[in-house]
Write an enzyme that holds these catalytic residues in place. Sequence first.
Site, PDB file in Angstrom:
ATOM      1  N   GLU A 128      -3.020   5.494  13.096  1.00 57.49           N
ATOM      2  CA  GLU A 128      -2.608   6.842  12.190  1.00 57.49           C
ATOM      3  C   GLU A 128      -2.927   7.802  13.125  1.00 57.49           C
ATOM      4  OE1 GLU A 128      -4.066   6.899   8.394  1.00 57.49           O
ATOM      5  OE2 GLU A 128      -2.760   8.451   7.681  1.00 57.49           O
TER       6      GLU A 128
ATOM      7  N   HIS B 157      -3.567   7.907   5.248  1.00 59.71           N
ATOM      8  CA  HIS B 157      -3.648   6.565   4.796  1.00 59.71           C
ATOM      9  C   HIS B 157      -4.966   6.152   4.919  1.00 59.71           C
ATOM     10  CE1 HIS B 157      -2.165   3.165   2.835  1.00 59.71           C
ATOM     11  NE2 HIS B 157      -2.241   2.311   3.960  1.00 59.71           N
TER      12      HIS B 157
ATOM     13  N   LYS C 127     -10.107   7.817   0.449  1.00 60.98           N
ATOM     14  CA  LYS C 127     -10.343   6.316   0.143  1.00 60.98           C
ATOM     15  C   LYS C 127     -11.650   5.918   0.116  1.00 60.98           C
ATOM     16  CE  LYS C 127      -5.851   3.838   1.120  1.00 60.98           C
ATOM     17  NZ  LYS C 127      -5.036   4.990   1.714  1.00 60.98           N
TER      18      LYS C 127
ATOM     19  N   HIS D 189      -9.269   1.637  -1.731  1.00 55.25           N
ATOM     20  CA  HIS D 189      -8.016   1.703  -1.866  1.00 55.25           C
ATOM     21  C   HIS D 189      -7.303   1.077  -2.810  1.00 55.25           C
ATOM     22  CE1 HIS D 189      -4.056   0.734   0.059  1.00 55.25           C
ATOM     23  NE2 HIS D 189      -4.377   0.407   1.330  1.00 55.25           N
TER      24      HIS D 189
ATOM     25  N   PHE E 249       1.302  -2.922   4.613  1.00 50.74           N
ATOM     26  CA  PHE E 249       1.475  -4.301   5.049  1.00 50.74           C
ATOM     27  C   PHE E 249       2.831  -4.619   4.917  1.00 50.74           C
ATOM     28  CE2 PHE E 249      -2.831  -6.570   4.557  1.00 50.74           C
ATOM     29  CZ  PHE E 249      -3.203  -5.905   5.741  1.00 50.74           C
TER      30      PHE E 249
ATOM     31  N   CYS F 174       0.827  -1.256  -0.095  1.00 54.82           N
ATOM     32  CA  CYS F 174      -0.030  -0.040  -0.233  1.00 54.82           C
ATOM     33  C   CYS F 174       0.951   1.324  -0.029  1.00 54.82           C
ATOM     34  CB  CYS F 174      -0.785   0.058   1.158  1.00 54.82           C
ATOM     35  SG  CYS F 174      -1.994  -1.495   1.669  1.00 54.82           S
TER      36      CYS F 174
END
Lengths: 402, 86
Positions: free
Chosen positions: A305, A294, A326, A331, A390, A162
């Site tokens: 976050e 994010h 998003k 995403h 990830f 990501c």
Amino acid sequence: MNRVVITGAGTINALGPNVAETLAAMREGKCGIGELEFQDVDRLAIKIGGQVKGYDAEAAFNRQQLALFDRFTQFTLIAAREALAQSGLSFSGELAATSGVILGNSGGGMTTLDANYRTVYEDGKNRVHPFVVPKLMNNAAASHVSMEFNLKGPSFTVATACASSNHAMSQAFTMVRSGMSKVMVTGGSESMLCFGGVKAWEGLRVMSKDACRPFSANRNGMVQGEGAAIFVFEEYEHAKARGAEILAEVAGFAMSSDASDIVMPSKQGAARAISGALRDAGITPDQIGYINAHGTGTAANDKTECAAVADVFGAHADQLMISSTKAMHGHLIGGTGAVELLACIMALRDGVIAPTIGYEEPDPECSLDVVPNEAREAKVDYVLSNAFAFGGLNAVLALKNA
Amino acid sequence: MSIKDKVIEIIAEQAVLEPSDVTLESTLEDLGIDSLGLVESIFAIEEAFDISVPFNANEPEKSEFDIASVASIIKGIEQLVAEQAA
């Protein structure tokens, strides 16, 4: 060190087939997420996504090209054509020799892989199309951009899940800043909305069945998207000398690795990337007006976050705006940071902050100004774009008003 | 093998323990099973009983499937298997 500016932008994603329509959709808080349409979707538990609809590949590419271009390559080229056209650049001689393409991507030609596995495993055929390998390789998009625009400098693809696009754009930034290249084409793309692509994500049990609601207390997971966004990063004096329109300046970046868990995010890792980007840009936390989060809409990401932002910004965390787009485009995994950079450019250039749509209930663990549901007009001088992947690999970019 | 014994066997394997070390009162945390371990256990249970377990890692508390303890997991599986047979 050279200053680096953005002189071209292009995109195609669930919100629109170009930058103008995408930014208009972000301004209006439109949702591009809907019912997925592809073979065997009825066998999935997750049936929604930010899919590019009404797309006519044959309008953009001829038969020979389509035999070689996976969907992620097609999206990349469409976005690159828009970005390069806006920049007004053409490449020959020394400029061509030093200008390259660095793109982010995670799944490569997932739809090509999926279709051809189906051919050999499900249909029992023993023959596949001869171009399967050059079509599905992760670097295919970067290579085709280099060929179409005669970019002969350093070119490669970055895969950090990501954060792929943010790592790619950070790398392109350093190459222009250091003087290695006058121009770099960068950004990223992704297209994994196919049966195998979504089935794999289902397995992790982090996907939402109904909507992406970042920072909202009733959020229940992420929603995948697809598409591409491409930018032209150019050395400032080079851009100025030719009278190019400057969309924004790239002020700094930082990368960090959590070194802790393959899926769970870390507040410390995220905070180190955010504070590192501020330091690299030579600015103080209070100069940041907006952060494109994010903001995946998972329980784990959003609270981590917000805690990282609170740590880095202290009291200023309550003054700045932070939104996740998003909820609108989904995403895009390896392409997400690139599409999200468009929201950063809109904030700086147009003074419009894209909203976090789908926001329904405040979450005490995400108690920041997430610009809920409606875009806001505000003048900001510096913005950040966060990406936390990830594998614990993080990359944050800092942008400045042109 | 009963549903109870099979579920305990799966959980024990995930926790790298002997089935005799897994009690009905144990929580996943007691057994050292983290979020990835939980998702993997649920997958193994689904495969073993050919059922679908309604579980979203983002909202475990809202799930109809209670993962509070080994006993509650077994109860949930027994119910799903019964529904499957019905």
